[in-house]
Design a protein around this motif. Structure first.
Motif, short mmCIF file in Angstrom:
data_model
loop_
_atom_site.label_atom_id
_atom_site.label_comp_id
_atom_site.label_asym_id
_atom_site.label_seq_id
_atom_site.Cartn_x
_atom_site.Cartn_y
_atom_site.Cartn_z
N TRP A 221 0.86 -1.19 0.00
CA TRP A 221 0.00 0.00 0.00
C TRP A 221 0.89 1.23 0.00
O TRP A 221 1.80 1.37 0.81
CB TRP A 221 -0.89 0.02 1.23
CG TRP A 221 -1.90 1.14 1.27
CD1 TRP A 221 -3.19 1.08 0.86
CD2 TRP A 221 -1.71 2.47 1.76
NE1 TRP A 221 -3.83 2.29 1.05
CE2 TRP A 221 -2.94 3.17 1.61
CE3 TRP A 221 -0.63 3.15 2.31
CZ2 TRP A 221 -3.10 4.50 1.98
CZ3 TRP A 221 -0.78 4.49 2.69
CH2 TRP A 221 -2.01 5.15 2.52
N TRP A 222 0.60 2.16 -0.94
CA TRP A 222 1.36 3.41 -1.04
C TRP A 222 0.41 4.60 -1.02
O TRP A 222 -0.74 4.49 -1.47
CB TRP A 222 2.15 3.46 -2.36
CG TRP A 222 3.29 2.53 -2.47
CD1 TRP A 222 3.27 1.27 -2.99
CD2 TRP A 222 4.64 2.79 -2.07
NE1 TRP A 222 4.51 0.72 -2.94
CE2 TRP A 222 5.38 1.62 -2.38
CE3 TRP A 222 5.30 3.87 -1.49
CZ2 TRP A 222 6.75 1.53 -2.12
CZ3 TRP A 222 6.65 3.77 -1.23
CH2 TRP A 222 7.37 2.61 -1.53
N PRO A 229 -2.27 2.41 -4.00
CA PRO A 229 -2.73 2.08 -2.64
C PRO A 229 -3.41 0.71 -2.63
O PRO A 229 -4.63 0.58 -2.51
CB PRO A 229 -3.72 3.21 -2.31
CG PRO A 229 -4.23 3.66 -3.64
CD PRO A 229 -3.12 3.45 -4.63
N VAL A 231 -5.01 -2.64 -1.70
CA VAL A 231 -5.72 -3.15 -0.53
C VAL A 231 -6.27 -4.54 -0.84
O VAL A 231 -6.49 -4.89 -2.00
CB VAL A 231 -6.88 -2.21 -0.09
CG1 VAL A 231 -6.34 -0.88 0.39
CG2 VAL A 231 -7.90 -2.04 -1.20
N GLY A 249 -4.33 -3.25 4.15
CA GLY A 249 -3.18 -2.87 3.34
C GLY A 249 -1.89 -3.23 4.06
O GLY A 249 -1.85 -3.30 5.29
N ARG A 251 1.95 -2.11 4.58
CA ARG A 251 2.93 -1.05 4.42
C ARG A 251 3.66 -0.85 5.74
O ARG A 251 3.17 -1.23 6.80
CB ARG A 251 2.27 0.26 3.98
CG ARG A 251 1.17 0.77 4.93
CD ARG A 251 1.71 1.76 5.90
NE ARG A 251 0.71 2.28 6.82
CZ ARG A 251 0.52 1.83 8.05
NH1 ARG A 251 1.23 0.80 8.50
NH2 ARG A 251 -0.37 2.38 8.86
N ASP A 326 -8.22 4.78 2.80
CA ASP A 326 -7.48 3.57 2.45
C ASP A 326 -7.47 3.36 0.95
O ASP A 326 -6.42 3.11 0.34
CB ASP A 326 -8.12 2.34 3.12
CG ASP A 326 -7.94 2.30 4.62
OD1 ASP A 326 -7.01 2.95 5.14
OD2 ASP A 326 -8.74 1.61 5.29
N ARG A 327 -8.64 3.45 0.35
CA ARG A 327 -8.76 3.12 -1.08
C ARG A 327 -8.19 4.22 -1.97
O ARG A 327 -7.71 3.95 -3.07
CB ARG A 327 -10.23 2.85 -1.42
CG ARG A 327 -10.80 1.64 -0.68
CD ARG A 327 -12.22 1.33 -1.09
NE ARG A 327 -12.79 0.27 -0.28
CZ ARG A 327 -12.56 -1.02 -0.45
NH1 ARG A 327 -11.77 -1.41 -1.43
NH2 ARG A 327 -13.13 -1.93 0.34
N GLY A 329 -5.62 6.16 -1.14
CA GLY A 329 -4.20 6.35 -0.93
C GLY A 329 -3.89 7.69 -0.29
O GLY A 329 -2.93 8.36 -0.67
N PRO A 369 -4.62 1.03 6.74
CA PRO A 369 -3.30 1.41 6.20
C PRO A 369 -3.11 2.90 6.05
O PRO A 369 -1.97 3.38 6.01
CB PRO A 369 -3.26 0.69 4.85
CG PRO A 369 -4.70 0.45 4.49
CD PRO A 369 -5.40 0.22 5.79
N CYS A 370 -4.19 3.66 5.97
CA CYS A 370 -4.06 5.12 5.82
C CYS A 370 -3.57 5.79 7.09
O CYS A 370 -3.08 6.93 7.04
CB CYS A 370 -5.40 5.74 5.41
SG CYS A 370 -6.70 5.63 6.68
#
Length: 493
Positions: A221-222, A229, A231, A249, A251, A326-327, A329, A369-370
């Motif tokens: 995930w970026w 990003p 997921v 995600g 990361r 999250d989705r 990025g 992940p965000c």
């Protein structure tokens, strides 16, 4: 459920039949009344009533947030008393429910009357806050900061009220931690029930029943400015029930505090964080649907932003907001909901309430992940310093002891930072740590100051105020700091 609303000046006097008005569902008083003009919602007692028939299997009543001093009754039995709008409540109501003719009552007492109670004075004042005793109450500053936010103090059920089976709360006991180990994605998880975790992406699926799941050649995930990003869709199977989870995600994220600065590394790469301070899309309801969040995040990405800060002056956002980040990025700098004030951690009831709040929020948010930074507060150190409080008072134990210990235990993969303004001889020092940079946008310094100040990391920045056209401005609030001789419109000019 059929919902209605009533108000009055006497918090002990139950409304009469003619006092109730029908409303669309659980919501704040301001949202229910469609209020956009000045009204002190904290001055009145407010009541919500829901009448409903119980569906088969219903056993748990969920109250996801009530602002702020609230009592709840079901069929005449008191089941909840709360002083923290950021805490959710789960009540086993199986023995209280009737098949038909149930009545749920929620009463929110006037906050203004309770703010008059004599309590110890704070060590410094927070000029942006109307009443310094708000520091004792776990509630938002939105609507309670004259000159800064619209006068729409949230009162009442500002999050969902629902009735469901016991399985509905199983997800809230889930602890899930994803990490990257070499090129492999690793998920460790546990739940207070036998279950199977499912992850899927691009037609592939992975399952785990033993609390450990490994994904070879995992897609990282970026932030959208640096890559995809990626997921993985996730769900839990508990018996016959399938429970959807937020996307997962993989990361790594680290805070870089070298050279007296602050920065972030994602997957080992330095990321220049650029973005904005997020505000609730609807200041009256503090709610928004998934489509509204997705649309707003698309605008954020189109503008080249890769970070949003949820400030401690506002509220913890809904799950759909973090899912959208999250989705999309977009990194999230997440303040805990504390700002500017001297908080009474020495009070046992306050300390217990804060711990419950923080544990619930970390359980809900830590796996996204965000999530890039967990921050103790908004500008509390700066406010203490600017007011002239003793230096030893600037760093409160709440933010330098209690919260970091909770974050280390429950969300060790997310960097913790004590305050949005932190580091240096003074917390507001721009060339050390993090700061709120107002040099050009508020203090009217020349544009060169943005570079000459050697700013390291601005957690907020007024920049240039670009107010909309006059016909739109008639319906908006133009902020002005208390005591300032100019507002944002003057800065723009």
């Amino acid at each position: 459920m059929e919902w209605s609303l009533a108000s009055g000046t006497d918090p002990e006097a139950a409304p009469q039949d003619d006092d109730w008005i029908a409303i669309a569902g659980p919501m704040t008083a301001a949202a229910a009344l469609g209020e956009r003009e000045a009204r002190d919602f904290d001055e009145e007692a407010w009541w919500w009533r829901a009448r409903f028939d119980a569906q088969p299997g219903a056993q748990v009543l969920g109250l996801d947030g009530i602002a702020t001093s609230a009592q709840v009754w079901l069929n005449g039995e008191q089941i909840v008393s709360s002083t923290n709008m950021f805490v959710r409540h789960r009540v086993d109501v199986a023995k209280l429910l009737r098949r038909t003719g149930n009545e749920l009552l929620i009463r929110c007492a006037p906050l203004n009357a309770q703010l008059k109670a004599k309590r110890p004075r704070p060590r410094w004042r927070a000029p942006m806050v109307a009443n310094q005793q708000l520091r004792w109450w776990r509630t938002t500053l939105l609507g309670r900061t004259p000159g800064w936010s619209p006068p729409l103090a949230p009162v009442g059920p500002w999050r969902d009220v629902w009735l469901g089976p016991r399985e509905a709360v199983i997800r809230e006991s889930l602890w899930l931690h994803s990490q990257v180990d070499g090129g492999e994605g690793v998920v460790r998880w546990k739940l207070d029930a036998p279950a199977e975790l499912h992850l899927s992406r691009d037609g592939h699926e992975w399952k785990s029943q033993d609390g450990l799941l490994r994904i070879p050649d995992v897609a990282l995930w970026w932030p959208h400015t640096h890559g995809e990003p990626a997921v993985y869709e996730a769900s839990l199977r508990v018996g016959d029930h399938v429970i959807s989870l937020p996307p997962i995600g993989f990361r790594t994220i680290e805070a870089d505090t070298s050279d007296d600065g602050f920065g972030l590394r994602v997957n080992g790469e330095p990321v220049f964080c650029r973005g904005a301070v997020w505000m609730p899309l609807d200041p009256a309801s503090l709610r928004a649907g998934s489509e509204m969040y997705t649309h707003a995040l698309s605008q954020v990405c189109d503008a080249g932003m890769n970070m949003l800060r949820v400030a401690g002056t506002t509220v913890y956002e809904e799950d759909a907001f973090y899912d959208a980040c999250d989705r999309a990025g977009v990194l999230v700098w997440q303040d805990f909901m504390f700002a500017n004030m001297d908080y009474p951690l020495h009070d046992e009831a306050f300390a217990r309430s804060v711990e419950t709040e923080v544990r619930q929020q970390l359980q809900r948010l830590h796996a996204h992940p965000c999530m890039a930074v967990l921050c103790g507060n908004s500008e509390a150190e700066q406010q203490a310093a600017m007011w002239g409080a003793p230096r030893e008072a600037w760093e409160q134990p709440l933010f330098h002891d209690k919260l970091p210990r909770l974050c280390e235990a429950l969300a060790p993969q997310i960097p913790y930072w004590p305050s949005s303004t932190h580091g240096g001889a003074l917390p507001q020092q721009p060339d050390t740590g993090t700061t709120s940079y107002y040099g050009v946008g508020a203090y009217l310094r020349r544009i060169e100051d943005a570079r000459l100040s050697n700013l390291k990391f601005a957690t907020e920045c007024l920049a240039f105020a670009n107010l909309p056209r006059e016909s739109t401005r008639e319906h908006l609030h133009v902020p002005r700091d208390l005591g300032a001789m100019w507002d944002f419109a003057d800065v723009r000019d």
